[in-house]
Scaffold this active site. Structure first.
Site, PDB file in Angstrom:
ATOM      1  N   TYR A 105      -3.735   2.476  -6.528  1.00 38.61           N
ATOM      2  CA  TYR A 105      -3.480   1.025  -6.492  1.00 38.61           C
ATOM      3  C   TYR A 105      -4.706   0.325  -5.924  1.00 38.61           C
ATOM      4  CZ  TYR A 105       1.437   2.046  -7.341  1.00 38.61           C
ATOM      5  OH  TYR A 105       2.610   2.466  -7.891  1.00 38.61           O
ATOM      6  N   CYS A 126       2.039   2.844 -16.236  1.00 35.56           N
ATOM      7  CA  CYS A 126       2.085   2.601 -14.794  1.00 35.56           C
ATOM      8  C   CYS A 126       2.299   3.893 -14.012  1.00 35.56           C
ATOM      9  CB  CYS A 126       3.179   1.595 -14.476  1.00 35.56           C
ATOM     10  SG  CYS A 126       4.575   1.676 -15.579  1.00 35.56           S
ATOM     11  N   SER A 181      -3.078   5.617  -2.596  1.00 39.76           N
ATOM     12  CA  SER A 181      -4.366   6.144  -2.125  1.00 39.76           C
ATOM     13  C   SER A 181      -4.151   7.424  -1.322  1.00 39.76           C
ATOM     14  CB  SER A 181      -5.072   5.110  -1.266  1.00 39.76           C
ATOM     15  OG  SER A 181      -4.285   4.833  -0.142  1.00 39.76           O
TER      16      SER A 181
END
Length: 107
Positions: free
Chosen positions: A24, A63, A69
């Site tokens: 993201y 998606c 992360s």
DNA sequence: GCTCTGACGATTT
DNA sequence: GAAATCGCCAGAG
């Protein structure tokens, strides 16, 4: 007129090659908003074209290739299990609930 | 125009 | 190493 934030996220995620994943944070930075990772998640949550439910057409948004992360799968509209499964199908190695760091694209 | 929400991130405990 | 906390930004009400 510049594209909306959600439009940029949409395009960026659509460019993620199969078998690879993007964080993201990476997407946020790629569109020019390094700290808007949370907003990116919002866009995907409101994403009108889920990958698992689309039959064909190019309007699908992968998606499921967008992860946290922390290399964790993250969420998926309440169906994170499907997301993890899709990633495995594309060749992503999931080790102890963590994604393989070698397939994650850093920009 | 203000407030709340959320598929996040990094730091601290 | 995992859980809790604060900070972050863009949309929706």
């Amino acid at each position: 007129m510049p594209l909306s934030f959600k439009q940029r996220v949409f395009l960026c995620v659509a460019k993620i090659p199969k078998g690879k994943v993007m964080t993201y944070k990476g997407v946020a930075r790629a569109i020019g908003h390094p700290s808007a990772a949370r907003a990116v998640g919002n866009v995907l949550n409101n994403n009108p074209h889920p990958f698992y439910g689309s039959a064909k057409k190019g309007k699908r948004l992968p998606c499921h290739r967008v992860i946290r992360s922390d290399l964790k799968v993250g969420g998926y509209s309440g169906q994170a299990r499907i997301k993890e499964q899709l990633l495995k199908e594309e060749g992503v190695n999931v080790i102890n609930h963590h994604l393989d760091c070698s397939i994650y694209i850093r920009s």
